[in-house]
Design an enzyme around this catalytic site. Structure first.
Site, short mmCIF file in Angstrom:
data_model
loop_
_atom_site.label_atom_id
_atom_site.label_comp_id
_atom_site.label_asym_id
_atom_site.label_seq_id
_atom_site.Cartn_x
_atom_site.Cartn_y
_atom_site.Cartn_z
N ARG B 298 0.82 -1.21 0.00
CA ARG B 298 0.00 0.00 0.00
C ARG B 298 0.86 1.27 0.00
O ARG B 298 0.44 2.29 -0.54
CB ARG B 298 -1.01 -0.05 1.15
CG ARG B 298 -2.11 -1.04 0.83
CD ARG B 298 -3.18 -1.21 1.86
NE ARG B 298 -4.23 -2.08 1.28
CZ ARG B 298 -5.24 -2.60 1.96
NH1 ARG B 298 -5.38 -2.35 3.25
NH2 ARG B 298 -6.13 -3.36 1.34
N HIS B 441 -7.98 0.27 -6.60
CA HIS B 441 -7.34 -1.03 -6.36
C HIS B 441 -6.60 -1.08 -5.02
O HIS B 441 -6.43 -0.06 -4.38
CB HIS B 441 -6.45 -1.45 -7.53
CG HIS B 441 -5.17 -0.69 -7.68
ND1 HIS B 441 -4.09 -1.18 -8.37
CD2 HIS B 441 -4.79 0.53 -7.23
CE1 HIS B 441 -3.12 -0.30 -8.34
NE2 HIS B 441 -3.50 0.74 -7.66
N GLU B 442 -6.22 -2.26 -4.60
CA GLU B 442 -5.58 -2.47 -3.28
C GLU B 442 -6.43 -1.91 -2.15
O GLU B 442 -5.90 -1.37 -1.17
CB GLU B 442 -4.18 -1.82 -3.25
CG GLU B 442 -3.16 -2.49 -4.14
CD GLU B 442 -2.54 -3.74 -3.53
OE1 GLU B 442 -2.67 -3.93 -2.31
OE2 GLU B 442 -1.97 -4.54 -4.29
N GLY B 443 -7.75 -2.05 -2.28
CA GLY B 443 -8.66 -1.53 -1.25
C GLY B 443 -9.13 -0.13 -1.59
O GLY B 443 -8.35 0.81 -1.60
N GLN B 448 -10.57 1.45 2.92
CA GLN B 448 -9.52 2.06 3.76
C GLN B 448 -10.13 2.83 4.92
O GLN B 448 -9.58 2.85 6.03
CB GLN B 448 -8.66 3.02 2.91
CG GLN B 448 -7.99 2.40 1.70
CD GLN B 448 -7.01 1.30 2.05
OE1 GLN B 448 -6.42 1.31 3.13
NE2 GLN B 448 -6.86 0.35 1.16
#
Lengths: 600, 600
Positions: B298, B441-443, B448
């Protein structure tokens, strides 16, 4: 009819309950109209938008026009859709019966084009520009120009363009160099290069009529030396038949991030003997003529931005209702079924924000359109002057507010879709790309800010600014009659006061002499002012919704509750931002102004 | 070297003056390093980025990979650039010497990849994913997996992917269905479909190593039943030579708005007999293994977003200095020469905002990277635990703040370019499209926000939250020693207090029972918290700049003045927004939460 262009219930609410568009039917010009005829035009436009424009919106993005063998090639669907549109007569929606028009009120005429923009802004571009160019001729041209060109354009036989920008002169129109040499027969020969000419070349119509800004030989420098010319791609004989090709050459296409369906061109005028052009209106009055149409053109830009936001919102809403993903907060059983996205608070927040932006933006643009009719036809000169002044004041807001907040709505529509929203398999990413043009063209945010704070706010000694604030205060007073809206009214009141203090502080600064300092944060002023105005329109929607809930309205209780909720959203999530921007403005902050080049 | 990727002076300031990256050289792991070796790696990465990656960034956007005859075809420049990168050894920048790595501190290793992202995020994707996949094997795999796969990946012989998402399970990973059946030889056979697999197929490397999340037959439902598997595209023999093609099939490519150079694929595992896979780590611990790497992944996403914003800023700055347009406010002579854009206050405001976002974002990501090293190597267990806790707390901010504000920087870079910025003839529109992936993407932002407010803030009874606030208070106290920064310190203090009150109010609500209500505005909490943290980092940059101006620093006076100005910008233009968001949070607003489906 399946469509995700507009919520018909909201449109009816806004036109008939909020803005009372039927009130303009009292004017002679609209005497033949009734709610039924207005609605018939709207229904027709929506049908054409949904059935002829929307289906190929993605296609013209993926396969944008190309420049081959000196010609512009594009998908055949574009021509087909435009041919259907021509046949409806909607291109002349606002024009006189005697020019083949429908004499529809401005709000309805704007909305008809707006629905095409929401459906397929690329294909719509050709029609929208043609309407704008024809309006310019009708407002300033000779009778001959009107019949030979404008009427052909409204019928869709000829299309039109606006040729303002040159490579070295974008926002700074006073620097344009295209020159026009007079000829003995009263015509002119034009020489120069124009850039970003949307619809500058194509095979969609028999002819293209370019409205070109250029300088006469004796022209003063700057904006006071610009004249307006009509330059047809193909010369038109006296009997209306087409003659020779004019000296206008397509120099190339410009490739854009979005709005790809509308060709953006570079045009060379006068590569050989000069392009034949005809003066429209008076010498050196070209910019004034152009700006005379600017209010309506800018409502069109604002509404286009709204409609792109609106269709994105409806797509996101639909997706959030259909797509199942995750579980409610606190649900511990991983085998319980996944719930629709709309069940998640953050998704609802993003949908509500979109609703607040796009329905607020629609109310704003329709407010502008109502003022267009009041300005032209209201009973007394005083009423007309007031409407004209309010419209002048609101125009930079109408142009710019939607292009920021409805673009943000498009971003939220992507976010609701998650990874799918980022792909070209779903339409929302295209809306976002298409809409990103709107903060730039027809005057950037920066230009609109200078227009609002540098000119419009102080117009007539600030009389129109005060008149707008008075109207806002009246709505606040009205809202205070309803306990449900007291808090909303209080929040709007605080925003009004904060902006009044900021405006006073800036004016004091300006009269103190440093105009650059006074205008340094004009873009932020524009933004906060826009939030205030849309906050007012949301309070009015709240008031109207309460009337609807009390039985005086045509929509469902759920609809009116939703309006109240969006009114709350705007007051609670958006309006407080006005207060801190106003603080900054009040302090006449110079942080950015004083930044030196070498400090970046 | 001509490059618009990063300002080397700013990077040096941030690494050596602000974050004192040399302080981690005290750890045994970095004993062989000196400032010179760190700088040599950075210089090498920047050179490769500028010379090999940047030149074809537009090309891979315009000619994205295609799926032809069962293969992915792409521009040859991609392979060439990646081959050069492999040769530098930078793909193993952070890894052990014994694995062929450079043992560079996290901040430097991240920055090396970050510069590639700024230069050409599409081509970089293949390398970045490979590094991430290799790290996962090195952290959780067997020795055999490390030597047979991870080392090949770090050398660039094999590339890697992360296979998480399935068509019906995006953010909700617990719902994924890919199953893994055990075989007698200890291997598994996988069956399932994955979507959005970046770099899922190509011809850039000898092999592709997929890191796949799947369920064992006895797996509990939900996130507690997910295991991690290594699934090579081509099976690898015991001697390291390549064997048969595994049962992994490319089902199609996904076409995106941006980030087009990195192929996004749909992969089918086990269309025939099942894809051969190897368990990595313990059964059912796959998500934990994946999340163990998540902090660093992240930071990588956040830094990628920063670097796209950064290159956009440098392009806009350059354009604003070169392009002449318009005249200063008050200049009446239309024949006076046009001035560079940067001469206009609104352009400077947009440039200063970009500077504040991208340099603030860089400070944020490097802060995270410093904590990665402290967490692993600090002298005492207490220090390591504190660093780990602070990193956990900051991770959702590092992931999300840049992806909002540096995307906004990209939008401002377009706006500075005017109409040109909207065309594909200039690079800024691509940065904007590329960067729009990062909030997803990636949460997503929403995920978050839930992570920050629902978990991280209350971690260890809120101890790490308090530790962060204590650090911020320390900086505020330090800033108060300098009259130049008193107002900035006061503004940050107000934001800290407002967020503390909001946090308390939400916690009280949460302990009161309605967790859904407490988390309803988690995304707004995330945003305000991020502004607070970046406000702190700007205050620290301001303090450091004063030291620099007093002679303790390597940069020019103009540089330090610019830092102070950006510190002012952040305090005056950005931080006040925290106060109103905090008010909304304190009231535990339920406007959106309570919106019913039929009210939209």
């Amino acid at each position: 009819m399946q469509q995700k262009i507009v919520n018909p219930g909201d449109l009816a609410f806004q036109l008939y309950e909020l803005h009372d568009v039927e009130s303009v039917l009292r004017f002679d010009r609209y005497a033949d109209h009734s709610r039924e005829t207005l609605q018939a035009a709207l229904d027709l436009a929506l049908k054409v938008a949904a059935e002829e424009f929307a289906p190929h919106a993605r296609l013209v993005d993926e396969e944008e026009p190309t420049f081959e063998n000196g010609r512009v090639e594009m998908r055949p669907e574009v021509r087909k859709a435009l041919d259907v549109l021509k046949g409806t007569g909607l291109m002349a929606a606002s024009q006189d019966y005697e020019r083949g028009g429908m004499q529809l009120p401005a709000a309805v005429a704007q909305m008809c084009v707006g629905m095409l923009k929401g459906a397929n802004v690329g294909t719509q571009g050709y029609a929208g520009l043609t309407i704008a160019a024809a309006n310019l001729i009708l407002a300033h041209g000779s009778d001959e120009q009107k019949s030979r060109y404008a009427e052909q354009m409204l019928a869709g036989r000829f299309f039109g363009t606006m040729c303002l920008t040159e490579p070295h002169a974008g926002s700074s129109l006073g620097d344009l160099r295209t020159r026009a040499e007079p000829r003995a027969d009263g015509s002119y020969r034009l020489f120069g290069n124009k850039i970003y000419i949307s619809g500058g070349d194509h095979e969609l119509s028999d002819n293209i009529v370019h409205m070109v800004l250029a300088r006469l030989p004796d022209a003063p420098a700057g904006v006071k030396g610009i004249s307006l010319f009509l330059v047809p791609k193909i010369l038109v004989n006296e009997d209306g038949s087409l003659g020779e090709r004019n000296d206008v050459a397509l120099a190339g296409l410009i490739h854009k991030m979005g709005y790809r369906g509308t060709t953006s061109t570079m045009l060379n005028f006068g590569e050989k003997d000069g392009a034949v052009g005809y003066l429209v209106g008076q010498p050196h009055q070209g910019l004034a003529a152009m700006f005379h149409m600017m209010n309506e053109a800018r409502i069109g830009v604002g509404l286009g931005s709204v409609m792109l936001g609106y269709t994105g919102y409806l797509h996101a809403l639909d997706y959030a209702r259909e797509r199942r993903q995750g579980r409610p907060v606190g649900e511990k059983d991983p085998q319980s079924p996944q719930v629709p996205l709309i069940r998640h608070a953050d998704i609802r927040r993003m949908l509500l924000a979109q609703k607040a932006y796009v329905e607020g933006g629609l109310a704003l643009c329709l407010q502008g359109a109502m003022l267009v009719d009041e300005k032209k036809f209201a009973e007394t000169g005083e009423q007309r002057e007031l409407a004209a002044g309010l419209l002048d004041l609101l125009t930079p807001v109408i142009k710019s507010w939607p292009s920021r907040y409805c673009l943000e709505a498009n971003s939220l529509a992507i976010q609701v879709h998650g990874g799918y929203g980022y792909t070209r398999e779903y339409p929302v990413e295209q809306f976002y790309r298409d809409n990103r043009l709107n903060p730039i063209h027809e005057g950037t945010h920066g230009i609109q800010g200078l227009d609002l704070l540098g000119r419009k706010v102080s117009l007539a000694g600030g009389r129109f600014y005060q008149a707008l604030m008075d109207r806002i205060e009246t709505s606040i007073g009205e809202a205070r009659q309803h306990p449900r809206l007291t808090d909303n009214a209080d929040r709007l009141e605080r925003a009004v006061r904060a902006m009044a203090e900021a405006t006073d502080a800036i004016n004091a600064e300006k009269s103190g002499g440093d105009k650059e300092q006074a205008l340094a944060n004009a873009t932020l002023y524009l933004d906060a002012f826009g939030q205030l105005v849309v906050g007012w329109l949301w309070l009015r929607q709240g008031i109207r919704a309460l009337a609807g809930l009390a039985g005086d309205g045509e929509q469902t209780a759920g609809f009116y509750e939703g309006k109240l909720r969006a009114c709350d959203y705007f007051a609670r999530y958006e309006l407080p931002g006005v207060l801190h921007t106003a603080e900054l403005l009040k302090a006449v902050d110079t942080t950015a102004l004083n930044m030196a080049d070498e400090e970046f």
